[in-house]
Motif scaffolding. Structure first.
Motif, PDB file in Angstrom:
ATOM      1  N   TRP A  38       0.987  -0.942   0.100  1.00 58.23           N
ATOM      2  CA  TRP A  38       0.324   0.271   0.043  1.00 58.23           C
ATOM      3  C   TRP A  38       1.043   1.336  -0.202  1.00 58.23           C
ATOM      4  CZ3 TRP A  38       0.701   3.323   4.536  1.00 58.23           C
ATOM      5  CH2 TRP A  38       1.023   2.435   5.615  1.00 58.23           C
ATOM      6  N   ALA A  39      -0.067   2.472  -0.230  1.00 59.17           N
ATOM      7  CA  ALA A  39       1.079   3.500  -0.058  1.00 59.17           C
ATOM      8  C   ALA A  39      -0.026   4.879   0.336  1.00 59.17           C
ATOM      9  CB  ALA A  39       1.259   3.952  -1.881  1.00 59.17           C
ATOM     10  N   ILE A  40       0.683   5.982   0.436  1.00 57.59           N
ATOM     11  CA  ILE A  40       0.068   7.326   0.710  1.00 57.59           C
ATOM     12  C   ILE A  40       0.839   8.407   0.727  1.00 57.59           C
ATOM     13  CG2 ILE A  40       0.327   7.157   3.822  1.00 57.59           C
ATOM     14  CD1 ILE A  40      -2.202   8.185   4.059  1.00 57.59           C
ATOM     15  N   GLY A  41       0.092   9.180   0.351  1.00 59.29           N
ATOM     16  CA  GLY A  41       0.508  10.601   0.387  1.00 59.29           C
ATOM     17  C   GLY A  41       0.449  11.739   0.028  1.00 59.29           C
ATOM     18  N   GLY A  42       1.501  13.022  -0.287  1.00 65.29           N
ATOM     19  CA  GLY A  42       0.638  13.900  -0.437  1.00 65.29           C
ATOM     20  C   GLY A  42       1.615  15.170  -0.912  1.00 65.29           C
ATOM     21  N   GLY A  43       0.927  16.359  -1.157  1.00 61.66           N
ATOM     22  CA  GLY A  43       2.066  17.286  -1.747  1.00 61.66           C
ATOM     23  C   GLY A  43       1.845  18.560  -1.565  1.00 61.66           C
ATOM     24  N   LEU A  44       2.210  19.624  -1.680  1.00 61.86           N
ATOM     25  CA  LEU A  44       1.735  21.723  -2.471  1.00 61.86           C
ATOM     26  C   LEU A  44       1.846  21.602  -3.428  1.00 61.86           C
ATOM     27  CD1 LEU A  44       1.875  21.406   2.021  1.00 61.86           C
ATOM     28  CD2 LEU A  44       0.237  20.773   0.415  1.00 61.86           C
ATOM     29  N   GLU A  45       1.522  22.017  -3.843  1.00 60.32           N
ATOM     30  CA  GLU A  45       1.967  23.528  -4.542  1.00 60.32           C
ATOM     31  C   GLU A  45       1.799  24.864  -4.595  1.00 60.32           C
ATOM     32  OE1 GLU A  45       2.430  23.309  -9.704  1.00 60.32           O
ATOM     33  OE2 GLU A  45       0.497  22.065  -8.676  1.00 60.32           O
ATOM     34  N   TYR A  46       2.916  25.804  -4.743  1.00 60.51           N
ATOM     35  CA  TYR A  46       2.500  27.296  -4.643  1.00 60.51           C
ATOM     36  C   TYR A  46       3.525  27.636  -5.538  1.00 60.51           C
ATOM     37  CZ  TYR A  46       3.235  31.497  -2.448  1.00 60.51           C
ATOM     38  OH  TYR A  46       3.003  32.775  -1.746  1.00 60.51           O
ATOM     39  N   ALA A  47       2.209  28.934  -6.193  1.00 56.29           N
ATOM     40  CA  ALA A  47       2.640  29.906  -7.273  1.00 56.29           C
ATOM     41  C   ALA A  47       3.407  30.708  -6.888  1.00 56.29           C
ATOM     42  CB  ALA A  47       1.135  30.290  -7.810  1.00 56.29           C
ATOM     43  N   LEU A  48       4.354  31.010  -7.399  1.00 56.22           N
ATOM     44  CA  LEU A  48       5.713  31.682  -7.181  1.00 56.22           C
ATOM     45  C   LEU A  48       4.935  33.179  -7.670  1.00 56.22           C
ATOM     46  CD1 LEU A  48       8.850  29.341  -7.176  1.00 56.22           C
ATOM     47  CD2 LEU A  48       7.444  30.648  -5.199  1.00 56.22           C
TER      48      LEU A  48
END
Length: 80
Positions: free
Chosen positions: A22-32
């Motif tokens: 199994w796998a779990i994760g996440g992320g963030l993206e930010y406009a510079l």
């Protein structure tokens, strides 16, 4: 997965297993800016334990090997 490794002293390490997990994760993206974004992602993957055998001069035995994977990624993107 089948793994086999040899060491300089003549010892060997081997094991095999059909991997499911199994796998779990996440992320963030930010406009510079209007065209540039920065992102960071993390994922944890676990395939359970694998039975392994170690043999060689002065050592031998069976054991269970657990190898979770921690994956971290960062990125910079330019949008046209």
């Amino acid at each position: 997965m089948k793994a086999s490794y040899g060491f300089p002293d003549g010892s060997t390490f081997s094991g095999s297993k059909t991997e499911t997990g199994w796998a779990i994760g996440g992320g963030l993206e930010y406009a510079l800016s209007e065209h540039v974004t920065a992102r960071a992602e993390y994922r944890y993957t676990d395939f359970g334990k694998m039975n392994v055998t170690l043999s060689g001069p002065g050592r031998s035995g069976d054991s269970k090997l657990e190898m979770p994977i921690h994956d971290v990624r960062v990125g910079l993107a330019y949008r046209f």
